[in-house]
Scaffold this motif. Structure first.
Motif, short mmCIF file in Angstrom:
data_model
loop_
_atom_site.label_atom_id
_atom_site.label_comp_id
_atom_site.label_asym_id
_atom_site.label_seq_id
_atom_site.Cartn_x
_atom_site.Cartn_y
_atom_site.Cartn_z
N ILE A 28 6.62 -68.49 -34.70
CA ILE A 28 5.21 -67.95 -34.73
C ILE A 28 4.59 -68.59 -35.94
O ILE A 28 3.42 -68.78 -36.22
CB ILE A 28 5.07 -66.65 -34.61
N SER A 29 5.28 -68.25 -37.09
CA SER A 29 4.78 -68.84 -38.59
C SER A 29 4.40 -70.34 -38.46
O SER A 29 3.46 -70.55 -39.02
CB SER A 29 6.02 -68.41 -39.47
N GLU A 30 5.46 -70.92 -37.83
CA GLU A 30 4.98 -72.48 -37.56
C GLU A 30 3.55 -72.85 -36.94
O GLU A 30 2.85 -73.58 -37.29
CB GLU A 30 6.28 -73.29 -36.85
N ASN A 31 3.71 -72.03 -35.75
CA ASN A 31 2.33 -71.85 -35.04
C ASN A 31 1.21 -71.79 -36.09
O ASN A 31 0.09 -72.42 -35.96
CB ASN A 31 2.21 -71.23 -33.90
N ILE A 32 1.40 -70.76 -36.65
CA ILE A 32 -0.03 -70.38 -37.55
C ILE A 32 -0.24 -71.32 -38.51
O ILE A 32 -1.26 -71.87 -38.88
CB ILE A 32 0.34 -68.85 -38.24
N ALA A 33 0.83 -71.77 -39.25
CA ALA A 33 0.83 -72.69 -40.29
C ALA A 33 0.04 -74.35 -39.78
O ALA A 33 -0.65 -74.92 -40.42
CB ALA A 33 2.17 -73.06 -40.98
N ASN A 34 0.11 -74.47 -38.35
CA ASN A 34 -0.42 -75.89 -38.01
C ASN A 34 -1.69 -75.44 -37.07
O ASN A 34 -1.99 -76.43 -36.26
CB ASN A 34 0.65 -76.38 -37.10
N ALA A 35 -2.24 -74.27 -37.07
CA ALA A 35 -3.48 -73.86 -36.26
C ALA A 35 -4.58 -74.76 -36.59
O ALA A 35 -5.26 -75.04 -35.54
CB ALA A 35 -3.75 -72.34 -36.30
N ASP A 36 -4.68 -75.24 -37.62
CA ASP A 36 -6.01 -76.16 -38.08
C ASP A 36 -5.71 -77.72 -38.20
O ASP A 36 -6.37 -78.44 -38.71
CB ASP A 36 -6.70 -75.60 -38.96
N SER A 37 -4.41 -78.04 -37.94
CA SER A 37 -3.86 -79.51 -38.14
C SER A 37 -4.64 -80.40 -37.17
O SER A 37 -5.04 -80.01 -36.13
CB SER A 37 -2.46 -79.61 -38.25
N THR A 38 -4.68 -81.58 -37.52
CA THR A 38 -5.21 -82.54 -36.50
C THR A 38 -4.02 -83.64 -36.60
O THR A 38 -3.02 -83.77 -37.19
CB THR A 38 -6.65 -83.21 -37.15
N ALA A 39 -4.34 -84.56 -35.43
CA ALA A 39 -3.39 -85.60 -35.16
C ALA A 39 -3.36 -86.42 -36.29
O ALA A 39 -4.22 -86.62 -37.23
CB ALA A 39 -3.83 -86.53 -34.11
N LYS A 40 -2.16 -87.32 -36.77
CA LYS A 40 -2.04 -88.27 -37.79
C LYS A 40 -2.89 -89.54 -37.54
O LYS A 40 -3.22 -90.43 -38.27
CB LYS A 40 -0.54 -88.73 -38.14
#
Length: 140
Positions: A28-40
């Motif tokens: 769940i922490s990983e999901n939250i940490a990446n919630a606003d990331s975009t593709a490389k």
């Protein structure tokens, strides 16, 4: 009257629950940490939400059913998209894909995992107190 094996079985089952919920909280922490990331890369796919699963197995030494963190599965629901033509991750139409992570859902899941973790911890504490009381009675 129960024997010491019942105490150990209780501790084994609760400990497995602690480990499983701790693993769930990491996902769940990983999901939250990446919630606003975009593709490389432009037009590529961003982070995909992960969903923890649980499995039940037999602990043969204690003859007890225990829980463990099972496979971590990808959530195949659609990505969120926004029109942001200036974003380096935008596709040819100017759309940017964002992870399929809903922070509110993740926070709710995290709270549930914390409560389950605390419940298992309380069982371990209660079992330790019962063991101590049993030892005190036997000493008297």
């Amino acid at each position: 009257m129960s024997d010491g094996n019942d105490f150990l079985k209780s501790m084994t089952i609760s400990t497995s629950g602690l480990r499983a919920q701790a693993g769930r909280m990491r996902v769940i922490s990983e999901n939250i940490a990446n919630a606003d990331s975009t593709a490389k890369t432009a037009g590529g796919d961003p982070y995909r939400r992960k969903v923890p699963t649980f499995s039940s197995e037999l602990d043969r030494t204690m003859d007890a059913r225990v829980v463990s963190l099972g496979r971590i599965k990808p959530d195949n629901s659609a990505f969120r998209t926004r029109y942001e033509p200036g974003n380096p991750a935008a596709d040819a139409n100017g759309n940017v894909k964002y992870p399929n992570v809903n922070t509110l859902v993740e926070m709710t899941d995290m709270r549930e995992a914390q409560r389950s973790y605390e419940a298992n911890l309380n069982i371990i504490s209660a079992t330790r107190r019962m063991i101590q009381r049993t030892l005190d009675i036997l000493k008297a």
